[in-house]
Design a protein around this motif. Structure first.
Motif, PDB file in Angstrom:
ATOM      1  N   ASN A 233       0.839  -1.201   0.000  1.00  0.00           N
ATOM      2  CA  ASN A 233       0.000   0.000   0.000  1.00  0.00           C
ATOM      3  C   ASN A 233       0.869   1.243   0.000  1.00  0.00           C
ATOM      4  OD1 ASN A 233      -1.771  -2.108   1.862  1.00  0.00           O
ATOM      5  ND2 ASN A 233      -3.029  -0.862   0.500  1.00  0.00           N
ATOM      6  N   THR A 234       0.295   2.336  -0.499  1.00  0.00           N
ATOM      7  CA  THR A 234       0.977   3.625  -0.482  1.00  0.00           C
ATOM      8  C   THR A 234       0.615   4.361   0.806  1.00  0.00           C
ATOM      9  OG1 THR A 234       0.913   3.774  -2.891  1.00  0.00           O
ATOM     10  CG2 THR A 234       1.258   5.831  -1.663  1.00  0.00           C
ATOM     11  N   TYR A 235       1.628   4.760   1.552  1.00  0.00           N
ATOM     12  CA  TYR A 235       1.428   5.469   2.814  1.00  0.00           C
ATOM     13  C   TYR A 235       1.746   6.945   2.624  1.00  0.00           C
ATOM     14  CZ  TYR A 235       0.961   1.123   5.431  1.00  0.00           C
ATOM     15  OH  TYR A 235       0.512  -0.087   5.915  1.00  0.00           O
TER      16      TYR A 235
ATOM     17  N   TRP B   2      -1.959   7.655   6.452  1.00  0.00           N
ATOM     18  CA  TRP B   2      -3.096   6.919   5.905  1.00  0.00           C
ATOM     19  C   TRP B   2      -2.604   6.111   4.714  1.00  0.00           C
ATOM     20  CZ3 TRP B   2      -5.055   7.364   0.926  1.00  0.00           C
ATOM     21  CH2 TRP B   2      -4.575   8.450   0.165  1.00  0.00           C
ATOM     22  N   PHE B   3      -3.277   4.992   4.445  1.00  0.00           N
ATOM     23  CA  PHE B   3      -2.875   4.156   3.315  1.00  0.00           C
ATOM     24  C   PHE B   3      -4.101   3.701   2.542  1.00  0.00           C
ATOM     25  CE2 PHE B   3      -3.258   1.562   7.097  1.00  0.00           C
ATOM     26  CZ  PHE B   3      -3.869   0.384   6.685  1.00  0.00           C
ATOM     27  N   ASP B   4      -3.882   3.381   1.278  1.00  0.00           N
ATOM     28  CA  ASP B   4      -4.958   3.178   0.307  1.00  0.00           C
ATOM     29  C   ASP B   4      -5.483   1.740   0.293  1.00  0.00           C
ATOM     30  OD1 ASP B   4      -2.540   2.260  -0.645  1.00  0.00           O
ATOM     31  OD2 ASP B   4      -2.908   2.838  -2.717  1.00  0.00           O
ATOM     32  N   ALA B   5      -6.007   1.285   1.401  1.00  0.00           N
ATOM     33  CA  ALA B   5      -6.522  -0.089   1.486  1.00  0.00           C
ATOM     34  C   ALA B   5      -7.793  -0.279   0.681  1.00  0.00           C
ATOM     35  CB  ALA B   5      -6.775  -0.458   2.947  1.00  0.00           C
ATOM     36  N   SER B   6      -8.473   0.806   0.300  1.00  0.00           N
ATOM     37  CA  SER B   6      -9.734   0.683  -0.427  1.00  0.00           C
ATOM     38  C   SER B   6      -9.561   0.043  -1.794  1.00  0.00           C
ATOM     39  CB  SER B   6     -10.392   2.053  -0.589  1.00  0.00           C
ATOM     40  OG  SER B   6      -9.574   2.926  -1.346  1.00  0.00           O
ATOM     41  N   ARG B   7      -8.367   0.068  -2.340  1.00  0.00           N
ATOM     42  CA  ARG B   7      -8.170  -0.599  -3.627  1.00  0.00           C
ATOM     43  C   ARG B   7      -8.166  -2.120  -3.460  1.00  0.00           C
ATOM     44  NH1 ARG B   7      -3.144  -2.332  -4.976  1.00  0.00           N
ATOM     45  NH2 ARG B   7      -1.447  -1.988  -3.494  1.00  0.00           N
TER      46      ARG B   7
ATOM     47  N   ALA C  44      -6.837   0.143  11.307  1.00  0.00           N
ATOM     48  CA  ALA C  44      -5.799   1.079  11.728  1.00  0.00           C
ATOM     49  C   ALA C  44      -4.808   0.295  12.570  1.00  0.00           C
ATOM     50  CB  ALA C  44      -6.395   2.236  12.525  1.00  0.00           C
ATOM     51  N   ASN C  45      -3.658   0.874  12.823  1.00  0.00           N
ATOM     52  CA  ASN C  45      -2.684   0.200  13.683  1.00  0.00           C
ATOM     53  C   ASN C  45      -1.658   1.188  14.200  1.00  0.00           C
ATOM     54  OD1 ASN C  45      -0.177   0.080  11.769  1.00  0.00           O
ATOM     55  ND2 ASN C  45      -1.868  -0.730  10.531  1.00  0.00           N
ATOM     56  N   VAL C  46      -1.088   0.847  15.336  1.00  0.00           N
ATOM     57  CA  VAL C  46       0.107   1.510  15.850  1.00  0.00           C
ATOM     58  C   VAL C  46       1.151   0.408  15.904  1.00  0.00           C
ATOM     59  CG1 VAL C  46       1.166   2.780  17.756  1.00  0.00           C
ATOM     60  CG2 VAL C  46      -1.260   3.134  17.196  1.00  0.00           C
ATOM     61  N   SER C  47       2.054   0.420  14.935  1.00  0.00           N
ATOM     62  CA  SER C  47       2.956  -0.710  14.734  1.00  0.00           C
ATOM     63  C   SER C  47       4.404  -0.297  14.919  1.00  0.00           C
ATOM     64  CB  SER C  47       2.748  -1.279  13.329  1.00  0.00           C
ATOM     65  OG  SER C  47       2.937  -0.261  12.362  1.00  0.00           O
ATOM     66  N   GLY C  48       5.260  -1.334  14.927  1.00  0.00           N
ATOM     67  CA  GLY C  48       6.696  -1.102  15.001  1.00  0.00           C
ATOM     68  C   GLY C  48       7.260  -1.204  16.403  1.00  0.00           C
ATOM     69  N   MET C  49       8.579  -1.242  16.472  1.00  0.00           N
ATOM     70  CA  MET C  49       9.300  -1.284  17.739  1.00  0.00           C
ATOM     71  C   MET C  49      10.728  -0.847  17.467  1.00  0.00           C
ATOM     72  SD  MET C  49       9.160  -5.477  17.944  1.00  0.00           S
ATOM     73  CE  MET C  49      10.066  -5.673  19.455  1.00  0.00           C
ATOM     74  N   PHE C  50      11.439  -0.506  18.548  1.00  0.00           N
ATOM     75  CA  PHE C  50      12.837  -0.073  18.436  1.00  0.00           C
ATOM     76  C   PHE C  50      12.999   1.107  17.477  1.00  0.00           C
ATOM     77  CE2 PHE C  50      13.363  -4.831  19.073  1.00  0.00           C
ATOM     78  CZ  PHE C  50      13.465  -4.715  20.445  1.00  0.00           C
TER      79      PHE C  50
ATOM     80  N   ILE D  47       1.834   5.382  13.452  1.00  0.00           N
ATOM     81  CA  ILE D  47       0.377   5.388  13.569  1.00  0.00           C
ATOM     82  C   ILE D  47      -0.194   5.447  12.163  1.00  0.00           C
ATOM     83  CG2 ILE D  47      -1.643   6.608  14.439  1.00  0.00           C
ATOM     84  CD1 ILE D  47       0.122   7.811  16.616  1.00  0.00           C
ATOM     85  N   SER D  48      -1.012   4.453  11.810  1.00  0.00           N
ATOM     86  CA  SER D  48      -1.552   4.378  10.458  1.00  0.00           C
ATOM     87  C   SER D  48      -3.033   4.042  10.510  1.00  0.00           C
ATOM     88  CB  SER D  48      -0.822   3.299   9.640  1.00  0.00           C
ATOM     89  OG  SER D  48       0.574   3.500   9.640  1.00  0.00           O
ATOM     90  N   LEU D  49      -3.787   4.588   9.573  1.00  0.00           N
ATOM     91  CA  LEU D  49      -5.183   4.213   9.404  1.00  0.00           C
ATOM     92  C   LEU D  49      -5.485   4.156   7.923  1.00  0.00           C
ATOM     93  CD1 LEU D  49      -7.468   7.299  10.076  1.00  0.00           C
ATOM     94  CD2 LEU D  49      -4.999   7.463  10.164  1.00  0.00           C
TER      95      LEU D  49
END
Length: 444
Positions: free
Chosen positions: A212-214, A242-247, A254-260, A265-267
């Protein structure tokens, strides 16, 4: 292989921030106005009001989709076992190993060559099942926006990622198996756990953008409110993406991802287009709960234990199977890469029977994140409305045994009911009193 790679690429999401406040003595009577307000708000009626937003046809569709997933779990196992039997019973796996050995004398490179063959071949063999499960069935229930060509393109990207990281993981695991011939299952599990952490670290920045494109969310009151909520809860994020999940689908997420240092924050754009600001904040409050409650680290510990147990089961099962069929399948020992289909099949069996345990662990963390999100976002009606949207592909009101066995999230009814309980206890909160026109009358 899909099951094995899924575990290796798994990344799941507890120290809570203490909110100090002055409260009345437990012996002091509650203000009469607060008592009457709570008494006037019927939690069960408010919950039912949200449930009634769904038509019988919508409930029947979501129930059928979700319940069909119960059978898919069993069919996934049978497909995995069928592929393993084909590779072992026809000695194709042994011929793939022999081909790798003819190309090079380096054991690690032999493993890599075999792994590439195995990943490509199992992907091709399971493609018809993947087409039904991931394309035709999703379109049948109106959940996918991908054309057939688009879906195949997504699968090609997934195959490329699997070839790179799956091959790397298998080279490392088989190197450990060959060096620690008696305790390989412990060290192999350790490698898998470290690999999980590695994938969780790089996925938000390097893998997710492949699909996806962020983009940075444009400046708006909503973005500032989300960042304010993040700062208030100690989340080191300076932007919202935001990312283009609609395609790909119509699902909100949504998510709050990653570590280190890779926290993000993405939706998705479905959430932005289909939800009110209150719903967006409620969903992101939940996702922030995963981060603040250290669910990714807690998940690594819990699922790490399951991985160790899984490797122990594989060790026992491989020895038993090799004594019975090893000569027929031309398997030498557990360090023989031709035995990978057997390892994958045994791990698939173990994970199938661990489904209720895995679901309970995840469902418990999701419930914790729900509670955190309600307190962080203070949007009980936004949270309830988001739960209604999720009903498109989640059964809303299962029985208790059904929920225990098959649900990796609290059911929609449970989530709405808990939100309404929270609301009943916060009726004096200005944010709670400020209700929108789209909220069911009984929930106001």
């Amino acid at each position: 292989m899909k099951k094995l790679l899924g575990v290796l690429l798994l990344a799941w999401f507890v120290v809570g921030a203490i909110h100090a406040q002055t409260v009345p003595s437990s012996t002091a009577p509650a203000p009469a106005r607060a008592v009457s307000a709570v008494a006037a708000f019927d939690v069960d009626a408010a919950t039912q009001a949200y449930m009634d937003e769904l038509t019988p046809a919508q409930r029947a569709s979501s129930d059928a989709y979700f319940e069909g997933g119960y059978w898919l779990t069993g069919w996934d196992l049978l497909v995995a076992l069928g592929v393993a039997w084909l590779l072992l019973g026809t000695r194709l796996s042994a011929r793939m190993r022999n081909f790798a050995e003819r190309l090079t004398r380096w054991r690690w490179l032999q493993t890599a060559i075999y792994a590439v063959q195995y990943i490509v071949l199992t992907t091709v063999l399971t493609l018809p099942w993947a087409l039904y499960e991931g394309y035709f069935r999703e379109h049948q229930y109106g959940l996918s926006n991908l054309s057939l060509g688009g879906w195949l393109g997504e699968q090609a990207k997934g195959l490329a990622v699997g070839l790179i990281f799956g091959t790397l993981a298998l080279v490392l695991i088989y190197a450990v198996i060959r060096r620690a011939t008696r305790t390989w299952w412990v060290w192999g599990a350790g490698v898998a756990i470290v690999f999980v952490m590695f994938m969780a670290t790089i996925a938000p920045v390097y893998i997710s953008p492949l699909f996806n494109t962020y983009k940075s969310l444009p400046e708006s009151p909503l973005k500032e409110q989300v960042l304010s909520m993040a700062r208030a809860n100690g989340i080191p994020a300076s932007d919202v993406y935001w990312f283009d999940a609609s395609r790909q689908s119509k699902r909100i997420s949504a998510n709050v991802s990653g570590m280190f240092g890779t926290t993000r924050i993405s939706l998705n754009d479905n959430l932005l287009k289909r939800s009110t600001p209150e719903e967006v904040k409620a969903v992101l409050g939940h996702e922030m709960g995963h981060y603040v409650l250290n669910h990714i680290y807690k998940g690594i510990v819990f699922f790490g234990i399951i991985i160790v147990l899984g490797f122990a089961f594989v060790r026992w099962g491989f020895g038993w199977a090799q004594r019975r069929w090893g000569e027929r399948w031309q398997l030498r020992d557990v360090g023989d890469v031709a035995g990978l289909p057997l390892l994958a099949a045994l791990f698939a069996i173990f994970m199938f029977f661990m489904t209720p345990v895995n679901n309970t662990i995840t469902r418990s963390m999701e419930a914790e994140a729900d509670a955190f999100g309600l307190n962080a976002a203070r949007q009980p009606d936004g949270f309830a409305q988001a739960a209604v949207q999720l009903s498109e592909y989640r059964k809303m009101h299962p029985g208790p045994v059904e929920e225990f066995l098959f649900f990796d999230h609290p059911s929609g009814w449970q989530r709405i009911h808990r939100a309404m309980v929270w609301k009943a206890e916060h009726l004096d909160d200005p944010l709670v009193r400020r209700q929108g026109a789209d909220i069911p009358q009984a929930a106001r």
